[in-house]
Design an enzyme around this catalytic site. Sequence first.
Site, PDB file in Angstrom:
ATOM      1  N   TYR A  56       0.932  -1.200   0.019  1.00 32.09           N
ATOM      2  CA  TYR A  56       0.056  -0.224   0.138  1.00 32.09           C
ATOM      3  C   TYR A  56       0.916   1.298  -0.074  1.00 32.09           C
ATOM      4  O   TYR A  56       1.599   1.485   0.810  1.00 32.09           O
ATOM      5  CB  TYR A  56      -0.781   0.115   1.223  1.00 32.09           C
ATOM      6  CG  TYR A  56      -1.857  -0.935   1.335  1.00 32.09           C
ATOM      7  CD1 TYR A  56      -2.165  -2.051   0.275  1.00 32.09           C
ATOM      8  CD2 TYR A  56      -2.215  -1.490   2.465  1.00 32.09           C
ATOM      9  CE1 TYR A  56      -3.236  -3.103   0.280  1.00 32.09           C
ATOM     10  CE2 TYR A  56      -3.197  -2.598   2.770  1.00 32.09           C
ATOM     11  CZ  TYR A  56      -3.488  -3.485   1.637  1.00 32.09           C
ATOM     12  OH  TYR A  56      -4.271  -4.568   1.794  1.00 32.09           O
ATOM     13  N   HIS A 123       0.538 -12.276   1.444  1.00 28.79           N
ATOM     14  CA  HIS A 123      -0.383 -11.354   0.787  1.00 28.79           C
ATOM     15  C   HIS A 123      -0.912 -12.234  -0.284  1.00 28.79           C
ATOM     16  O   HIS A 123      -2.255 -12.153  -0.717  1.00 28.79           O
ATOM     17  CB  HIS A 123      -0.106  -9.934   0.341  1.00 28.79           C
ATOM     18  CG  HIS A 123      -0.866  -8.924   0.353  1.00 28.79           C
ATOM     19  ND1 HIS A 123      -0.590  -7.620  -0.108  1.00 28.79           N
ATOM     20  CD2 HIS A 123      -2.277  -9.151  -0.054  1.00 28.79           C
ATOM     21  CE1 HIS A 123      -1.664  -6.823  -0.190  1.00 28.79           C
ATOM     22  NE2 HIS A 123      -2.751  -7.900  -0.177  1.00 28.79           N
ATOM     23  N   GLY A 204     -18.843  -4.590   0.189  1.00 26.97           N
ATOM     24  CA  GLY A 204     -18.818  -4.521  -1.081  1.00 26.97           C
ATOM     25  C   GLY A 204     -18.218  -3.434  -1.840  1.00 26.97           C
ATOM     26  O   GLY A 204     -18.530  -2.930  -2.928  1.00 26.97           O
TER      27      GLY A 204
END
Length: 300
Positions: A56, A123, A204
């Site tokens: 990130y 990950h 979502g």
Amino acid sequence: MRTTPLGSTGLTVPIQGLGCMRLAGSRAPDGDRDAIAVIHRALDLGVRLLDTADLYGGGRNETLVGRALRQRRDEAVLCTKFGVVTTPNGGLGARGDAAYVRAACEASLTRLATDVIDLYYLHDRDPTVPIEETVGAMAELVTAGKVRHLGLSNVTGADVRAAHAVHPIAALQAQWSLVSREVEEILPVCRELGVGVVPYCPQGAGGLNLAASARPRPPHIAGVSPTLAEVVRDVARQHGVRPGQVALAWVQQQAEVWQVAVVPIPGTSRIDHLEENVAAAALTLDPAALSRLTTASRPH
């Protein structure tokens, strides 16, 4: 906030965490200050599990989280991930060899400004490296005191079994929401082995809130069918809450359905949305509402 054992490795956490990915990459003058304020407010509200990754912001997110915890490290269950790398052509690949596992961990510890990572995830698995080798190297980090618990992300049920045979796995991180239920195929394995589940994008990716709140409802959003949007909107109206809170409560209550620990990590960069998400931890949907939502979310 109510707590739950996350898996069977001795890690106990509140039933909702915070996904920090959305706090990365801001170049606004007050971006970092605002992001740190979100993390501090989460801790104030009883959210302990903070999730980041070396991917990130190219590591910038880990640095930001480390700064936020400078005076509050003992309040957090600090989670990060490794294994997704940038390829020479600018794409994304995976790496899981033992040498890389050790190097990635050292780099994350430095950016996070900590001596130990509470929960360290793979990950994404490297298809060229046996998962036993990757998890074996991760287990060495536990022995060395650099990591407390191990997790996996975006893997198969067979991967979970193979990894767990090398070292106990505390958590599986996977996308899970009313619009993304593929992980349910792996949940029997998690239940059998005592592995907790940490759903990311439990609302979502924001699509449920948007589709169920808009007037008139916009066309197809993030895989949300008109039927599902209508049911989410109706259940939210009955409970006097926002659609996103209903979506989050549905995921949290799947712990009872599947008999596994479930700790969703909704992400946000806004304190008001954070507070709404935390409030959803106390929202209990009745069996009829749960059944309507589950039925409406099934693929057609």
